[in-house]
Design an enzyme around this catalytic site. Structure first.
Site, PDB file in Angstrom:
ATOM      1  N   GLU A  36     -19.332  19.745  -8.022  1.00  0.00           N
ATOM      2  CA  GLU A  36     -18.038  19.879  -8.681  1.00  0.00           C
ATOM      3  C   GLU A  36     -17.133  20.771  -7.829  1.00  0.00           C
ATOM      4  O   GLU A  36     -17.601  21.699  -7.166  1.00  0.00           O
ATOM      5  CB  GLU A  36     -18.190  20.492 -10.076  1.00  0.00           C
ATOM      6  CG  GLU A  36     -18.727  19.529 -11.117  1.00  0.00           C
ATOM      7  CD  GLU A  36     -18.711  20.147 -12.520  1.00  0.00           C
ATOM      8  OE1 GLU A  36     -18.227  21.290 -12.656  1.00  0.00           O
ATOM      9  OE2 GLU A  36     -19.186  19.472 -13.449  1.00  0.00           O
ATOM     10  N   LYS A 190      -3.046 -14.574  12.648  1.00  0.00           N
ATOM     11  CA  LYS A 190      -4.476 -14.472  12.343  1.00  0.00           C
ATOM     12  C   LYS A 190      -4.734 -14.922  10.910  1.00  0.00           C
ATOM     13  O   LYS A 190      -3.822 -15.037  10.093  1.00  0.00           O
ATOM     14  CB  LYS A 190      -4.971 -13.033  12.516  1.00  0.00           C
ATOM     15  CG  LYS A 190      -4.486 -12.084  11.428  1.00  0.00           C
ATOM     16  CD  LYS A 190      -5.138 -10.722  11.512  1.00  0.00           C
ATOM     17  CE  LYS A 190      -4.710  -9.867  10.313  1.00  0.00           C
ATOM     18  NZ  LYS A 190      -5.264  -8.517  10.345  1.00  0.00           N
ATOM     19  N   ARG A 192      -7.732 -14.149   7.705  1.00  0.00           N
ATOM     20  CA  ARG A 192      -8.804 -13.255   7.292  1.00  0.00           C
ATOM     21  C   ARG A 192      -9.709 -14.004   6.315  1.00  0.00           C
ATOM     22  O   ARG A 192      -9.407 -14.080   5.110  1.00  0.00           O
ATOM     23  CB  ARG A 192      -8.217 -11.994   6.649  1.00  0.00           C
ATOM     24  CG  ARG A 192      -9.225 -10.872   6.463  1.00  0.00           C
ATOM     25  CD  ARG A 192      -8.575  -9.647   5.842  1.00  0.00           C
ATOM     26  NE  ARG A 192      -7.645  -8.967   6.728  1.00  0.00           N
ATOM     27  CZ  ARG A 192      -8.009  -8.102   7.657  1.00  0.00           C
ATOM     28  NH1 ARG A 192      -9.286  -7.824   7.835  1.00  0.00           N
ATOM     29  NH2 ARG A 192      -7.103  -7.513   8.422  1.00  0.00           N
TER      30      ARG A 192
END
Length: 309
Positions: A36, A190, A192
């Site tokens: 924490e 391009k 993907r």
């Protein structure tokens, strides 16, 4: 004015503090045994204009929580105004629903920052400009283009340089730099097929006999840049370099860049340099003066618009 930092990029915070001729505010940001986060500000910030410099880079969730908890500590200490300075805004790539039943995480993070008590945000080269609208508080999106243009002019003969966008989405960013140095622009087309994987389809523009410079906002795995460099060299480019704002460089990206045909990868220090992310052909330029000037102008209620030019 007070400048506070977490643990995400202390080197940049110190450089910004030096530019402002202002010491970093004494602040403890540590972990309990169960991880924490604990924060304690050791200086009086009542009525102060406080700037928190914190990139939400890897580990993104830890650095984001540090930002939120520092904010809460400052708010409960009666700071007059709290500005989050985020050189790198994590989760920015999740700016829309990419498929059914997926989150818009960038909006969620913007909500968390706002609800924590931040009054204003200063960030750099957001992945998508519309993320500014995700914040219900003022948000200034700075650009690294002036820093890159100066560095390109110092290291290249701009009469024989071709600026290249590695995809259609980055054309506006690349065109802005091309116009500044008087260079022509080419585009890598391009596709993907899946997240983290890209394939070059076509080169739009004549790059033969040119020193090509790829321009983008984020380099993560490095696949897009490496594939683009190979395609440009096959198309007749003399050599290929890249200027990227945020060097995420996850996993073994630096090793892939080192083994690639990229002559040089230039990134800013918006994300702290790790030893694993170093390579002979990776060079860093600082954005400390840009960030420092934006902080100074915000504190004195001056315009920061000239920094965007």
């Amino acid at each position: 004015m007070k400048l506070v930092t977490g643990n995400s990029n202390r080197a940049l915070a110190q450089a910004v503090a030096s530019y402002l001729e202002l010491p970093l505010t004494d602040c403890t940001v540590k972990r309990f045994a169960d991880k924490e986060i604990y924060v304690e500000v050791h200086e009086n910030v009542r009525g102060e204009d406080v700037f928190i410099l914190q990139s939400t880079s890897f580990p993104a969730n830890d650095n984001l929580m540090e930002l939120l908890i520092i904010t809460d500590a400052l708010r409960r200490s009666s700071a007059r105004r709290i500005t989050a300075v985020l050189p790198y805004f994590g989760y920015a790539r999740q700016d829309r629903k990419s498929a059914s039943r997926t989150p818009i995480s960038a909006k969620l993070v913007a909500n968390l920052i706002t609800e924590a008590g931040i009054n204003r945000v200063i960030t750099l080269d957001l992945h998508a400009a519309q993320i500014q609208g995700f914040f219900d508080i003022p948000a200034d999106n700075l650009y690294s283009a002036p820093v890159m243009v100066r560095d390109i002019a110092d290291h290249y003969d701009t009469s024989n340089v071709m600026i290249v966008s590695p995809d259609v989405g980055g054309v506006a960013r690349a065109r802005a730099i091309a116009q500044r140095i008087g260079a022509d622009l080419a585009i890598v087309d391009k596709r993907r097929p899946r997240a983290g994987v890209s394939e070059v389809m076509n080169i739009i523009g004549d790059v033969s006999g040119q020193h090509c410079i790829l321009i983008d906002d984020i380099v993560d795995s490095g696949g897009t840049l490496i594939n683009a460099a190979e395609a440009l060299l096959k198309a007749g480019a003399l050599d290929v370099s890249a200027y990227i704002t945020h060097g995420v460089l996850s996993n073994d990206a630096a090793k892939r860049v080192a083994a690639s045909k990229l002559k040089e990868l230039v990134i800013t220090d918006s994300i702290e340099e790790l030893e694993a992310n170093s390579a002979p052909n990776i060079r860093r330029v600082t954005i400390a003066p840009l960030i420092g000037e934006a902080i100074a102008r915000t504190a004195s209620e001056q315009s920061v618009s000239s920094l965007l030019d």
